[in-house]
Enzyme design. Structure first.
Site, PDB file in Angstrom:
ATOM      1  CG  HIS A  17     -30.222  -7.176  84.608  1.00 20.45           C
ATOM      2  ND1 HIS A  17     -30.415  -8.523  84.830  1.00 20.45           N
ATOM      3  CD2 HIS A  17     -30.987  -6.540  85.524  1.00 20.45           C
ATOM      4  CE1 HIS A  17     -31.257  -8.686  85.840  1.00 20.45           C
ATOM      5  NE2 HIS A  17     -31.609  -7.489  86.282  1.00 20.45           N
ATOM      6  CG  HIS A  19     -35.359  -4.050  86.326  1.00 16.03           C
ATOM      7  ND1 HIS A  19     -36.331  -5.019  86.195  1.00 16.03           N
ATOM      8  CD2 HIS A  19     -34.233  -4.689  86.734  1.00 16.03           C
ATOM      9  CE1 HIS A  19     -35.815  -6.200  86.510  1.00 16.03           C
ATOM     10  NE2 HIS A  19     -34.537  -6.025  86.842  1.00 16.03           N
ATOM     11  CG  ASP A  21     -40.162  -1.312  86.974  1.00 16.20           C
ATOM     12  OD1 ASP A  21     -39.137  -1.739  86.403  1.00 16.20           O
ATOM     13  OD2 ASP A  21     -40.885  -2.044  87.677  1.00 16.20           O
ATOM     14  N   GLY A 178     -38.821 -10.629  89.746  1.00 18.41           N
ATOM     15  CA  GLY A 178     -39.569 -10.671  90.993  1.00 18.41           C
ATOM     16  C   GLY A 178     -38.830 -11.401  92.089  1.00 18.41           C
ATOM     17  CG  HIS A 205     -34.257 -11.384  87.585  1.00 21.55           C
ATOM     18  ND1 HIS A 205     -34.807 -10.964  86.390  1.00 21.55           N
ATOM     19  CD2 HIS A 205     -33.773 -10.258  88.190  1.00 21.55           C
ATOM     20  CE1 HIS A 205     -34.670  -9.644  86.290  1.00 21.55           C
ATOM     21  NE2 HIS A 205     -34.039  -9.188  87.364  1.00 21.55           N
ATOM     22  CD  GLU A 208     -31.098  -9.701  92.682  1.00 18.54           C
ATOM     23  OE1 GLU A 208     -30.914  -8.491  92.908  1.00 18.54           O
ATOM     24  OE2 GLU A 208     -32.085 -10.124  92.055  1.00 18.54           O
ATOM     25  CG  ASP A 301     -30.811  -4.704  89.174  1.00 19.91           C
ATOM     26  OD1 ASP A 301     -31.697  -5.089  88.397  1.00 19.91           O
ATOM     27  OD2 ASP A 301     -30.727  -5.086  90.354  1.00 19.91           O
TER      28      ASP A 301
END
Length: 376
Positions: A17, A19, A21, A178, A205, A208, A301
Site C-alpha cells: 500500500h 501511493h 502520487d 479517495g 480502501h 480508515e 501509504d
C-alpha cells in the site's frame, strides 16, 4: 536480538500500500513545479517536506487528501510521470524493499492531454527504468501497479478496462481510493464485477475514515481480496479483562469473518496517526490485531505526506511497541503471500530474498542482505 537502525534498513521488505502520487521527492516537486508554472508553499526541499507532513497531520482524512493538489499538479505529463515512477522505485529499493505495489489514479493525470493508456504507459516505463537503476546499484526489486478508481467520481468501469488491458504490462491489481465518507465502494460494483469475471485481483480502501459499514461493503458487497487500511475493524472488537485479570477480546461477526478468512489488512501506522486513528504507535491497533491473528501487513501509504519509509515504520514499532525481528518476518511473509503478483514469482522472492535476508539478520551477517542482487 536487539534491532538497530542498520538492522532494519537491511531487512528485505514488502509494501502493498504505497501511493505513487504520495511519494514524490520534495526536490523533484520543486523542479517540476517550476516547469509547470505551479506555485508551492516553499521552494526549499526541507521546508517543503516539512510542510507536507504538517499539512497532512490535521487529524482528518479530507484535509490529508488536500495535500495531493501539489503532487498531482506536477504529474500531468509523460516525462514527469516517468521520472516520479523511476524515483519511487529507486527510493524503495534503497530502503530494502524487494517487492512493491504502487497505486495511483490514472484519471487524475489527464490535465496535460494524456489518455488513460498514455498515463499507464508513462508510469510503467518509469518503473522499468527504476528497476534497472536499482539493479545497477546492486538492489533487486519487483514492482507492480494498482491503478485506482476514485470513489467520488464515476470512471470506475473505464479504469477497470484499461487496467485489464495492461495486466501483462505491469498492472497486477486494482484499487478503489479517495474520500471514504459518503462515497461507498459499492458505487463501483460494475467495475469490480468486470474485474472478477476476468479473474483479476483488487483491494478497496475501507476502515480508515469510515467504519464497519465501509469494511462490510468492501468485503461482502465488493468481494475485496484485501482491505486498504482496515484498522477500524477494531470497532467490532471488544477488549477487556476477565474476573481472573486475563485479557480477552470479544469479536463481532464482521471481525470474526475477516479474521477467519485471513483477509489481509494493509495497515499504515504513521498515516493513521495523522488522520486520527491513534495518538501514538504504541496505541495503534496494529499490534493488537497482530496478536489476535489477523493477517496484518505493514505499509507506508504516502511517504511524502507522512515523512516516512518502510524502515521508519518498522523502527517506530520497535521503539514504541516492542516489535521484534520475528514480528517483522511474519508481517513481511504475510504481505508476500498476499501480493497480487503471480504466486510463482512471489515464491522466488521469498526463497531468494526474504528468507535469506531474515536469516542473515538473525545471524548478524549483513553481507547477505536479501535485497541485494546476485551480482553485488
Amino acid at each position: 536480538m536487539t534491532l538497530t537502525h542498520e538492522d532494519i534498513v537491511a531487512l528485505p521488505k514488502v509494501v502493498l500500500h504505497d501511493h505513487l502520487d504520495g511519494g514524490l521527492r520534495p526536490a523533484t516537486i520543486i523542479e517540476l513545479a517550476a516547469d509547470a508554472g505551479h506555485d508551492l508553499p516553499s521552494t526549499d526541499p526541507e521546508e517543503l517536506a516539512a510542510w507536507f507532513v504538517q499539512a497532512a497531520s490535521a487529524g482528518d482524512l479530507t484535509r490529508y487528501l488536500e495535500t495531493f493538489a501539489h503532487t498531482l499538479a506536477v504529474t500531468q505529463t509523460e516525462p514527469s510521470l516517468r521520472r516520479v515512477a523511476r524515483e519511487a522505485v529507486v527510493d524503495l529499493a534503497a530502503d530494502g524493499v524487494v517487492y512493491a505495489e504502487l497505486r495511483y489514479a490514472p484519471e487524475q493525470h489527464l490535465g496535460g492531454g494524456l489518455s488513460l493508456q498514455e498515463v499507464l504507459d508513462a508510469v510503467h516505463a518509469g518503473l522499468a527504468e527504476g528497476v534497472a537503476e536499482a539493479a545497477a546499484a546492486g538492489r533487486r526489486i519487483r514492482v507492480g501497479t494498482l491503478p485506482s478508481a476514485m470513489r467520488q467520481f464515476d470512471r470506475g468501469a473505464e479504469i477497470a478496462e484499461v487496467t485489464l488491458a495492461n495486466r501483462d504490462r505491469g498492472s497486477v491489481g486494482f484499487d478503489i481510493a479517495g474520500p471514504e465518507d459518503g462515497f461507498p465502494p459499492s458505487r463501483h460494483l460494475t467495475a469490480l464485477r468486470t474485474l472478477r469475471e476476468a479473474n483479476f485481483p483488487y483491494t478497496v480502501h475501507a476502515g480508515e475514515a469510515a467504519g464497519l459499514e465501509s469494511i462490510w461493503e468492501a468485503v461482502q458487497l465488493c468481494g475485496a481480496l484485501r482491505l486498504g487500511h482496515g484498522v477500524r475493524i477494531m470497532d467490532d472488537i471488544e477488549l477487556g479483562t476477565d474476573p481472573d485479570g486475563e485479557l480477552f477480546a470479544a469479536l463481532g461477526d464482521l471481525a470474526q469473518w475477516v479474521l477467519d478468512r485471513q483477509i489481509p489488512l494493509e495497515i499504515c501506522p504513521q498515516s493513521n496517526l495523522q488522520t486520527g486513528i491513534a495518538a501514538t504507535v504504541a496505541e495503534h491497533p496494529i499490534t493488537v490485531l497482530r496478536d489476535m491473528g489477523f493477517a496484518v501487513t505493514l505499509n507506508t501509504d504516502n511517504r511524502l505526506m507522512s515523512g516516512t519509509s518502510m524502515s521508519r515504520e518498522m523502527w517506530a514499532l520497535v521503539d514504541e511497541a516492542g516489535w521484534t525481528l520475528e514480528d517483522f518476518e511474519q508481517v513481511t511473509l504475510t504481505a508476500a503471500w498476499n501480493a497480487f503478483a503471480p504466486n510463482q514469482e512471489m515464491r522466488v522472492i521469498i526463497a531468494e530474498q526474504i528468507e535469506p535476508g531474515y536469516a542473515a539478520a538473525q545471524s548478524g551477517d549483513h553481507s547477505h542482505d536479501g535485497h541485494r542482487s546476485e551480482e553485488s
